[in-house]
Design a protein around this motif. Structure first.
Motif, PDB file in Angstrom:
ATOM      1  N   TYR A 111       0.850  -1.194   0.000  1.00  0.00           N
ATOM      2  CA  TYR A 111       0.000   0.000   0.000  1.00  0.00           C
ATOM      3  C   TYR A 111       0.881   1.237   0.000  1.00  0.00           C
ATOM      4  O   TYR A 111       1.982   1.224   0.561  1.00  0.00           O
ATOM      5  N   LYS A 114       0.300   6.020   3.910  1.00  0.00           N
ATOM      6  CA  LYS A 114      -0.970   6.207   4.606  1.00  0.00           C
ATOM      7  C   LYS A 114      -2.109   5.497   3.892  1.00  0.00           C
ATOM      8  O   LYS A 114      -3.274   5.815   4.054  1.00  0.00           O
ATOM      9  N   GLN A 115      -1.760   4.545   3.057  1.00  0.00           N
ATOM     10  CA  GLN A 115      -2.784   3.699   2.429  1.00  0.00           C
ATOM     11  C   GLN A 115      -2.842   2.406   3.228  1.00  0.00           C
ATOM     12  O   GLN A 115      -1.817   1.763   3.431  1.00  0.00           O
ATOM     13  N   TYR A 116      -4.025   2.026   3.696  1.00  0.00           N
ATOM     14  CA  TYR A 116      -4.185   0.757   4.416  1.00  0.00           C
ATOM     15  C   TYR A 116      -5.462   0.111   3.884  1.00  0.00           C
ATOM     16  O   TYR A 116      -6.252   0.791   3.230  1.00  0.00           O
ATOM     17  N   TYR A 119      -8.023   2.423   5.530  1.00  0.00           N
ATOM     18  CA  TYR A 119      -7.897   3.887   5.531  1.00  0.00           C
ATOM     19  C   TYR A 119      -7.153   4.350   4.289  1.00  0.00           C
ATOM     20  O   TYR A 119      -6.435   3.582   3.651  1.00  0.00           O
ATOM     21  N   GLU A 120      -7.328   5.639   3.987  1.00  0.00           N
ATOM     22  CA  GLU A 120      -6.566   6.242   2.885  1.00  0.00           C
ATOM     23  C   GLU A 120      -6.056   7.606   3.328  1.00  0.00           C
ATOM     24  O   GLU A 120      -6.456   8.082   4.408  1.00  0.00           O
TER      25      GLU A 120
END
Ligand code: AAO
Length: 453
Positions: A111, A114-116, A119-120
Motif C-alpha cells: 500500500y 498512509k494507504q491501508y 484507511y486512505e
C-alpha cells in the motif's frame, strides 16, 4: 448515550502482557478463574507491522484479528473459555494512529503512504511531529501531530469514527467486556465521546492519559468518557516504597491530587514505565523482588481505584525485546520463573492480596491507621479486615487495635489457598487488639471470612 460498565470495589484485573490467546485461555482455567480475578487486559489483537519488538503491536495496519497473540479462531476461543471462568477480556485498542512508515505490505499487497486496507491518506492529519515541549505548551499539536512518527488518524472525521466504532463493536459482539484506549491524550475527548456513542452494549472503558501535572492536556477532561489511567499513583507509590516512608501513605488520597477513586485505574508499574517508555521516573517492578510484592499488597488491600496487576516477562535489560518464545503453559510445565514469564499475579502475596480485596471491598472505610513514623504501617477496613506492612529493617512487634471481633484469623497472604489456614494466624482479643509481629519486608492481611473456627 454510552453508559459505561463500572467495576465493583472488590475487583482486580491483570495485564497478561504479550501472552498468546492460547496461554490466556489456559491461565483463565488453571488460575485466574479459581482464584477470583475479574478480568484480563490483553495485548492489541489487531494486525500490526512485522518485527520482534513488543511495540510492533502498537503499529496497526488493519483491524483484522490476526496478530502475534494468535488468529481470530484462537481469539474467540480465549473469550469463550475465560468467560466460562467468570473472567472478562479487556482489549488494548490502538485507535489514535496507524503504523509509521511510507507504504505497508499486507498479505503480499503493498500500500502507498498512509494507504491501508481500511484507511486512505485523507483519513489522516498532516504529518507534523509532536515535540516534547508540546506536552506542556501546545495541546493542538499533541492531538493533531504524530506521536513518535505514527500516522495520526483524523479522529474528528465521521468516516474515521465509524470505522473505529465498527472495530470496537465487532469485538463487543465477540464478547469483549472492556477497552483500554491507547494514547487517549492524543485524541480530543470529544472525538472519543463520538466514537463511544456508537458502541453497542456498555463495555468498561479506560483511557490511557499520562498526567503527572503541569501539561496542557489533563486527565480530568476524559472523565466523562469513562475511567482513566492514574499514572500519579504508579510514580508516587513507587517512590514511597523505593525511597520514601510508608508512614506518608496515611494521607495519600489527598496529598497526591488523584482523580476520583471510581474513575481511576491504578497500578504499581505498566508495560511502558517498567522499561522506561512513557517517560516516568523510578518505577517499582518485578526486578525489585519482595519490595514489589509489598507495594502490590498495599495497592490491592487499600480501597482506592480499580487495580491492574502487571504480569511481565524478563527482558534482560533490552527494553525493545519481545516476549520469550516459550509458551507459558507448555504441555508438561508452567514457564513462570525468573528467566522467562514473571507471572507476578501468581506470587502468593499478590494473589492473596487480590483475594483479601475481593473479601473486603464492600467496606471502603480505613480505620485504626497506625504507623511508626517510618516504614511500618497498619490499618483496618471497617470491621471486615486488617492489614499490616513492615517495609522497615527492624522487626515489627506491636499490639494494635484491629477493629475486628475476637477470634483466630488466617493470614490471606501466607496461606496457600482460600481454603486452608496454612500460613500465619492472628489471635484477636475481645477488645479487638492483637499482637502484630512481622519480620522486615513482610506483611499480613486478615479478614472476617477466614477464621479458625
Ligand atoms: C516505536 C519506536 C520509536 C519509533 C516508532 C515509530 O520506539 O522510536 O519512532 O516506533 O516507528 C510503544 C512504544 C514506542 C513505539 C510505539 C510504536 O512505547 O517506543 O515506538 O509503541 O511501535 C507518550 C504517549 C503515550 C504512550 C507513550 C509511550 O502520550 O500514550 O508515549 N503510551 C502508549 C502505549 C505505548 C505505545 C504507544 C502509546 C503508541 O502504552 O506502549 O508506544 O501506540 C510525557 C507525556 C506522555 C508521553 C511521554 C513519552 O511523559 O506526558 O504523554 O507518553 O512523555 O513521550 C516526565 C517526562 C515526560 C513524561 C512525563 C510523564 O516529565 O519527561 O516525557 O514525565 O510521565
Amino acid at each position: 448515550s454510552h453508559v459505561m460498565a463500572t467495576p465493583s470495589s472488590t475487583s482486580t484485573f491483570v495485564h497478561l502482557f504479550e501472552w498468546s490467546w492460547a496461554d490466556i485461555a489456559n491461565e483463565c482455567e488453571a488460575f485466574l478463574g479459581p482464584q477470583g480475578f475479574k478480568a484480563v487486559q490483553i495485548s492489541p489483537p489487531n494486525e500490526h507491522i512485522a518485527g520482534e519488538q513488543w511495540w510492533t503491536r502498537y503499529q496497526p495496519v488493519s483491524y483484522e484479528l490476526t496478530s502475534r497473540g494468535g488468529n481470530r479462531a484462537q481469539f474467540i476461543d480465549m473469550i469463550k473459555r475465560c468467560k466460562a471462568q467468570g473472567i472478562d477480556i479487556y482489549v488494548d485498542a490502538v485507535i489514535n494512529h496507524m503504523a509509521h512508515g511510507n507504504g505497508i505490505s499486507i498479505a503480499g499487497k503493498t500500500y502507498g503512504n498512509k494507504q491501508y486496507p481500511i484507511y486512505e491518506p485523507k483519513d489522516f492529519h498532516k504529518p507534523c511531529a509532536i515535540k516534547s515541549e508540546d506536552y506542556v505548551n501546545d495541546a493542538w499539536r499533541v492531538q493533531n501531530c504524530e506521536l513518535v512518527g505514527l500516522h495520526d488518524l483524523d479522529t474528528d472525521s465521521p468516516r474515521v469514527q465509524t470505522t473505529i466504532a465498527g472495530y470496537l463493536n465487532e469485538l463487543v459482539k465477540l464478547g469483549v467486556a472492556g477497552f483500554r484506549l491507547d494514547a487517549s491524550k492524543h485524541m480530543p475527548a470529544k472525538d472519543i465521546a463520538a466514537i463511544l456513542k456508537q458502541l453497542q452494549h456498555s463495555p468498561l472503558i479506560f483511557q490511557e492519559v499520562i498526567d503527572q501535572g503541569g501539561e496542557a492536556i489533563t486527565a480530568d477532561t476524559y472523565l466523562n468518557n469513562g475511567m482513566v489511567t492514574e499514572f500519579k499513583y504508579s510514580v508516587k507509590l513507587s517512590h514511597v516504597f523505593k525511597k520514601g516512608r510508608l508512614a506518608s501513605l496515611k494521607g495519600f488520597e489527598k496529598d497526591w491530587d488523584l482523580m476520583p477513586s471510581d474513575k481511576a485505574i491504578v497500578f504499581t508499574d505498566n508495560h511502558d514505565n517498567q522499561r522506561g517508555h512513557g517517560g516516568a521516573g523510578d518505577i517499582v517492578t518485578f526486578q525489585d523482588g519482595k519490595l514489589y510484592e509489598l507495594a502490590n499488597v498495599f495497592m490491592l488491600t487499600y480501597p482506592y481505584g480499580y487495580p491492574k496487576v502487571m504480569s511481565s516477562y524478563n527482558f534482560n535489560g533490552d527494553t525493545d525485546a519481545g516476549g520469550p518464545t516459550e509458551q507459558v503453559h507448555q504441555s508438561d510445565k508452567l514457564n513462570c520463573n525468573d528467566q522467562l514469564w514473571q507471572c507476578e499475579h501468581r506470587k502468593p502475596y499478590i494473589t492473596g492480596a487480590m483475594r483479601f480485596r475481593a473479601q473486603t471491598g464492600k467496606s471502603q472505610s480505613i480505620q485504626h491507621w497506625w504507623d511508626n513514623d517510618k516504614n511500618q504501617i497498619a490499618f483496618s477496613r471497617g470491621d471486615l479486615g486488617f492489614v499490616a506492612i513492615n517495609r522497615g529493617s527492624q522487626v515489627m512487634n506491636v499490639t494494635l487495635q484491629t477493629g475486628l471481633p475476637a477470634g483466630v484469623y488466617c493470614d490471606e497472604l501466607s496461606r496457600t489457598s482460600a481454603n486452608d489456614c496454612s500460613g500465619k494466624t492472628v489471635s484477636i482479643a475481645r477488645d479487638g487488639k492483637a499482637n502484630i509481629a512481622l519480620k522486615p519486608m513482610d506483611a499480613l492481611a486478615i479478614h472476617r471470612f477466614a477464621q479458625v473456627n
